[in-house]
Scaffold this motif. Structure first.
Motif, PDB file in Angstrom:
ATOM      1  N   PHE A  80       0.776  -0.993  -0.396  1.00  0.00           N
ATOM      2  CA  PHE A  80       0.235  -0.435   0.033  1.00  0.00           C
ATOM      3  C   PHE A  80       1.118   1.309  -0.101  1.00  0.00           C
ATOM      4  O   PHE A  80       0.576   2.612   0.686  1.00  0.00           O
ATOM      5  CB  PHE A  80      -0.576  -0.635   1.037  1.00  0.00           C
ATOM      6  N   TYR A  89      -8.084  -1.639  -2.874  1.00  0.00           N
ATOM      7  CA  TYR A  89      -8.217  -2.221  -1.519  1.00  0.00           C
ATOM      8  C   TYR A  89      -9.877  -1.539  -1.393  1.00  0.00           C
ATOM      9  O   TYR A  89     -10.735  -2.847  -1.241  1.00  0.00           O
ATOM     10  CB  TYR A  89      -7.517  -1.845  -0.967  1.00  0.00           C
ATOM     11  N   GLU A 127      -7.822   3.282  15.536  1.00  0.00           N
ATOM     12  CA  GLU A 127      -7.817   2.243  14.078  1.00  0.00           C
ATOM     13  C   GLU A 127      -6.889   1.718  14.219  1.00  0.00           C
ATOM     14  O   GLU A 127      -5.903   2.447  13.264  1.00  0.00           O
ATOM     15  CB  GLU A 127      -7.892   2.992  12.647  1.00  0.00           C
ATOM     16  N   GLY A 129      -3.614  -0.432  12.368  1.00  0.00           N
ATOM     17  CA  GLY A 129      -3.923  -0.844  10.782  1.00  0.00           C
ATOM     18  C   GLY A 129      -5.501  -0.504  10.004  1.00  0.00           C
ATOM     19  O   GLY A 129      -6.159  -1.260   9.230  1.00  0.00           O
ATOM     20  N   SER A 130      -5.161   1.182   9.983  1.00  0.00           N
ATOM     21  CA  SER A 130      -6.557   1.536   9.964  1.00  0.00           C
ATOM     22  C   SER A 130      -6.530   1.368   8.115  1.00  0.00           C
ATOM     23  O   SER A 130      -7.584   1.842   7.441  1.00  0.00           O
ATOM     24  CB  SER A 130      -6.547   2.377   9.183  1.00  0.00           C
ATOM     25  N   GLY A 131      -5.867   1.481   7.533  1.00  0.00           N
ATOM     26  CA  GLY A 131      -5.406   1.411   5.876  1.00  0.00           C
ATOM     27  C   GLY A 131      -6.321   2.554   5.736  1.00  0.00           C
ATOM     28  O   GLY A 131      -6.488   3.598   6.206  1.00  0.00           O
ATOM     29  N   PRO A 134     -11.411   2.926   7.173  1.00  0.00           N
ATOM     30  CA  PRO A 134     -13.328   2.597   7.580  1.00  0.00           C
ATOM     31  C   PRO A 134     -13.870   3.091   8.343  1.00  0.00           C
ATOM     32  O   PRO A 134     -14.960   3.013   8.936  1.00  0.00           O
ATOM     33  CB  PRO A 134     -13.305   1.414   6.939  1.00  0.00           C
ATOM     34  N   LEU A 168      -3.572   4.576  12.382  1.00  0.00           N
ATOM     35  CA  LEU A 168      -2.055   3.732  12.682  1.00  0.00           C
ATOM     36  C   LEU A 168      -2.227   3.500  11.165  1.00  0.00           C
ATOM     37  O   LEU A 168      -2.713   2.289  10.800  1.00  0.00           O
ATOM     38  CB  LEU A 168      -2.325   3.275  13.857  1.00  0.00           C
ATOM     39  N   ASP A 169      -1.390   3.045  10.320  1.00  0.00           N
ATOM     40  CA  ASP A 169      -0.824   2.794   9.087  1.00  0.00           C
ATOM     41  C   ASP A 169       0.369   2.638   8.308  1.00  0.00           C
ATOM     42  O   ASP A 169       0.445   4.057   8.277  1.00  0.00           O
ATOM     43  CB  ASP A 169      -1.432   2.977   7.941  1.00  0.00           C
ATOM     44  N   ARG A 170       1.527   2.251   8.181  1.00  0.00           N
ATOM     45  CA  ARG A 170       2.576   2.451   7.177  1.00  0.00           C
ATOM     46  C   ARG A 170       2.920   2.803   5.366  1.00  0.00           C
ATOM     47  O   ARG A 170       3.239   3.128   5.134  1.00  0.00           O
ATOM     48  CB  ARG A 170       3.868   1.428   7.753  1.00  0.00           C
ATOM     49  N   TRP A 174      -2.130   6.100   1.662  1.00  0.00           N
ATOM     50  CA  TRP A 174      -2.994   5.833   2.625  1.00  0.00           C
ATOM     51  C   TRP A 174      -3.250   7.717   2.802  1.00  0.00           C
ATOM     52  O   TRP A 174      -4.136   7.893   3.151  1.00  0.00           O
ATOM     53  CB  TRP A 174      -3.470   5.255   4.090  1.00  0.00           C
ATOM     54  N   PRO A 210       2.424   6.233  11.736  1.00  0.00           N
ATOM     55  CA  PRO A 210       2.804   5.436  10.536  1.00  0.00           C
ATOM     56  C   PRO A 210       3.303   3.925  10.583  1.00  0.00           C
ATOM     57  O   PRO A 210       3.359   3.668  10.085  1.00  0.00           O
ATOM     58  CB  PRO A 210       4.197   6.021  10.506  1.00  0.00           C
ATOM     59  N   GLU A 211       3.477   3.560  12.196  1.00  0.00           N
ATOM     60  CA  GLU A 211       3.396   2.290  12.430  1.00  0.00           C
ATOM     61  C   GLU A 211       3.791   1.412  13.363  1.00  0.00           C
ATOM     62  O   GLU A 211       3.712   2.115  14.238  1.00  0.00           O
ATOM     63  CB  GLU A 211       5.699   2.506  12.339  1.00  0.00           C
ATOM     64  N   PHE A 212       3.626   0.415  12.949  1.00  0.00           N
ATOM     65  CA  PHE A 212       3.094  -0.209  14.878  1.00  0.00           C
ATOM     66  C   PHE A 212       3.737  -0.426  15.289  1.00  0.00           C
ATOM     67  O   PHE A 212       4.205  -0.967  17.164  1.00  0.00           O
ATOM     68  CB  PHE A 212       2.359  -1.386  14.490  1.00  0.00           C
ATOM     69  N   ALA A 269      -9.194  -4.077  12.953  1.00  0.00           N
ATOM     70  CA  ALA A 269     -10.124  -5.026  12.128  1.00  0.00           C
ATOM     71  C   ALA A 269      -8.748  -5.772  10.956  1.00  0.00           C
ATOM     72  O   ALA A 269      -7.535  -4.289  10.235  1.00  0.00           O
ATOM     73  CB  ALA A 269     -10.865  -4.130  11.468  1.00  0.00           C
TER      74      ALA A 269
HETATM   75  C1  LIG Z   1      -5.762  -5.595   5.309  1.00  0.00           C
HETATM   76  S1  LIG Z   1      -5.306  -3.784   5.674  1.00  0.00           S
HETATM   77  C2  LIG Z   1      -6.386  -3.235   6.613  1.00  0.00           C
HETATM   78  C3  LIG Z   1      -7.235  -2.102   6.537  1.00  0.00           C
HETATM   79  C4  LIG Z   1      -8.647  -1.989   7.184  1.00  0.00           C
HETATM   80  N1  LIG Z   1      -8.247  -2.160   8.959  1.00  0.00           N
HETATM   81  C5  LIG Z   1      -9.515  -2.869   7.392  1.00  0.00           C
HETATM   82  O1  LIG Z   1      -9.947  -3.727   7.991  1.00  0.00           O
HETATM   83  O2  LIG Z   1     -10.429  -2.753   6.102  1.00  0.00           O
HETATM   84  C6  LIG Z   1      -3.848  -4.000   6.823  1.00  0.00           C
HETATM   85  C7  LIG Z   1      -3.439  -2.999   7.143  1.00  0.00           C
HETATM   86  O3  LIG Z   1      -2.224  -3.487   7.681  1.00  0.00           O
HETATM   87  C8  LIG Z   1      -0.694  -1.927   7.193  1.00  0.00           C
HETATM   88  N2  LIG Z   1       0.104  -2.742   8.259  1.00  0.00           N
HETATM   89  C9  LIG Z   1       0.955  -3.781   8.008  1.00  0.00           C
HETATM   90  N3  LIG Z   1       1.626  -3.876   9.025  1.00  0.00           N
HETATM   91  C10 LIG Z   1       2.072  -2.819   9.701  1.00  0.00           C
HETATM   92  C11 LIG Z   1       3.074  -2.096  10.340  1.00  0.00           C
HETATM   93  N4  LIG Z   1       3.594  -2.960  10.960  1.00  0.00           N
HETATM   94  N5  LIG Z   1       2.776  -1.393  10.700  1.00  0.00           N
HETATM   95  C12 LIG Z   1       1.447  -0.225  10.629  1.00  0.00           C
HETATM   96  N6  LIG Z   1       0.834  -0.530   9.598  1.00  0.00           N
HETATM   97  C13 LIG Z   1       0.819  -2.202   9.251  1.00  0.00           C
HETATM   98  C14 LIG Z   1      -1.357  -2.075   5.935  1.00  0.00           C
HETATM   99  O4  LIG Z   1      -0.550  -0.923   4.924  1.00  0.00           O
HETATM  100  C15 LIG Z   1      -2.692  -2.573   5.658  1.00  0.00           C
HETATM  101  O5  LIG Z   1      -2.673  -1.205   5.286  1.00  0.00           O
END
Ligand SMILES: C[S@@+](CC[C@H](N)C(=O)[O-])C[C@H]1O[C@@H](n2cnc3c(N)ncnc32)[C@H](O)[C@@H]1O
Length: 427
Positions: A80, A89, A127, A129-131, A134, A168-170, A174, A210-212, A269
């Motif tokens: 992403f 997505y 949220e 891993g928010s992507g 939503p 939160l998402d890397r 996004w 930006p990062e978990f 999620a």
């Molecule tokens: C499958 S998507 C889920 C998006 C949203 N939560 C949903 O339910 O539709 C997983 C997201 O986790 C993010 N992600 C994966 N590893 C990560 C990390 N270490 N730190 C931050 N984001 C991460 C990805 O970039 C991706 O956008």
């Protein structure tokens, strides 16, 4: 005033209030339902319009088409960082997830465990891993309608309509998507609020974190608070804070102005998808369990096969998670409401048709699922397309909910102590 609030001698707890009113709040066709549907239509419209405004050339459409299959089946493999991944997505999941989260919040309300904030403070959502966020969009709409509904009925519980969402998402793509989508929503809402005055909704325009890895709301809060205190002390306004006697005030002042250490609602999620991910993020996932306000809930939404059963069992057993009360462990069917089902499907079909028109090789490479293919064959305006739209199926999903009841000891220890007490009493 409703029966539940006027006849009871004592003010009910928030949970009692929710349970007593859930059938009214959730009744289809009533005012609150209609407003919620309108917000959901706005969200779907904004998503579709934004997508169509951004994907306008054959090349852009081809790039999105080439990611459709992965975005549907193997999104773990997508970074992403590039826009085609993100748009693929968005096409499959954004409107679908918005509704799944709304549906989950409804379930919390029915169970009397939906967190509420009093007017005067924002309800805080995180949220992970928010992507494209939503869940945050869904929560903002949900609480705005709920607060307005409670106000219009002079309910015993008045609720903050202000939801502050942190994401939160890397995935680098996004940022642009969340920004553009929120602007699109504002456009629609601005025009609408000229006609009717709806409740104010906070909008967000970027991904907050930006990062978990190493993510800890508590630590972020402390660091930011200390930085702010230093700034205040360095400035001329020092006189405002009588340092020796009022140090606590400075602490409190700074604490209220930086990112929170705890949230009312944390939503994870479709983020933890493997045991290796669970292992490598154990500490961070435990930090989430420590980052709830009393009454706050941590929700996980995921698939429901054996892999996920094992994953969430491991999660529930982590020491800090075990201190929370495991209040939801349910499988839910997505989009049971026909109105919602139709909207999700028609939006997806509309976006796929847009790609089909633009992309040189059509959608062949995407190998669409059979039911979606069927739904695309007839124009949406054709009355017989209704049956093919209705025939599209959506999966069930697993929801876990963990509530902070302000208990200082874990469930396991509590049971052990209760067992020992029982044994002592028997002796
Ligand atoms: C499958 S998507 C889920 C998006 C949203 N939560 C949903 O339910 O539709 C997983 C997201 O986790 C993010 N992600 C994966 N590893 C990560 C990390 N270490 N730190 C931050 N984001 C991460 C990805 O970039 C991706 O956008």
């Amino acid at each position: 005033m409703t029966e539940s609030s006027s006849t009871s001698a004592h003010k009910p707890t928030a949970g009692q209030w929710e349970r007593a009113l859930s059938s009214e709040w959730l009744a289809r066709g009533q005012e609150a339902y209609i407003r919620r549907q309108r917000y959901a239509i706005n969200f779907a419209t904004a998503t579709v319009r934004f997508f169509k405004r951004m994907v306008t050339t054959p090349d852009a459409a081809n790039d999105v088409v080439s990611q459709l299959r992965s975005a549907l089946e193997r999104c773990d493999e997508l970074t992403f960082n590039e826009t085609p991944d993100a748009f693929a997505y968005l096409l499959w999941h954004q409107i679908d997830r918005y509704h799944r989260v709304s549906q989950t919040l409804d379930r919390l309300f029915q169970l009397g465990i939906l967190p509420l904030a009093k007017p005067g403070r924002p309800l805080r959502v995180l949220e992970v891993g928010s992507g494209p966020a939503p869940a945050s969009y869904a929560a903002i709409d949900y609480y705005a309608v709920l607060a307005d509904w409670a106000k219009s009925r002079s309910e015993v519980f008045q609720i903050s309509s202000n939801t502050e969402a942190h994401t939160l998402d890397r995935g680098r793509a996004w940022q642009q998507i969340v920004h553009g989508l929120s602007e699109e929503l504002l456009n629609i809402e601005d025009r609408q609020s000229l006609r009717e005055r709806g409740p104010f909704r906070t909008r967000f325009f970027n991904i907050t974190y930006p990062e978990f890895e190493n993510f800890s709301p508590g630590q972020l809060h402390i660091n930011a608070r200390e930085r702010m205190k230093r700034e205040i002390l360095d400035e001329d306004e020092l006189w405002q804070f009588q340092l020796d006697t009022d140090y606590q005030d400075l602490n409190q002042y700074a604490a209220t102005r930086v990112s929170p250490s705890a949230y009312d609602l944390i939503i994870v999620a479709n983020f933890v998808t493997s045991s290796s991910m669970m292992d490598s993020f154990k500490a961070e996932l435990e930090n989430l369990a420590n980052s709830l306000v009393p009454g706050g809930i941590l929700l996980t939404l995921s698939g429901r096969n054996q892999k996920y059963k094992d994953l969430w069992k491991d999660y529930a057993a982590l020491p800090h998670v075990n201190r929370l009360e495991h209040v939801v462990d349910e499988v839910m069917q997505a989009h049971q409401d026909p109105e919602v089902h139709g909207r999700v499907t028609r939006s997806t079909v509309s976006l796929l048709t847009h790609l089909e028109v633009l992309a040189e090789q059509g959608l062949d490479k995407a190998e669409l699922p059979q039911d979606i293919n069927e739904a695309m064959r007839l124009p949406l305006t054709d009355p017989s397309s209704i049956a093919s739209v209705q025939a599209v199926t959506y999966p069930t999903f697993q929801v876990h909910g963990f509530v902070r009841r302000d208990r200082a000891i874990s469930t396991r220890d509590r049971k052990r102590i209760a067992g020992r007490r029982g044994a002592d009493a028997d002796a």
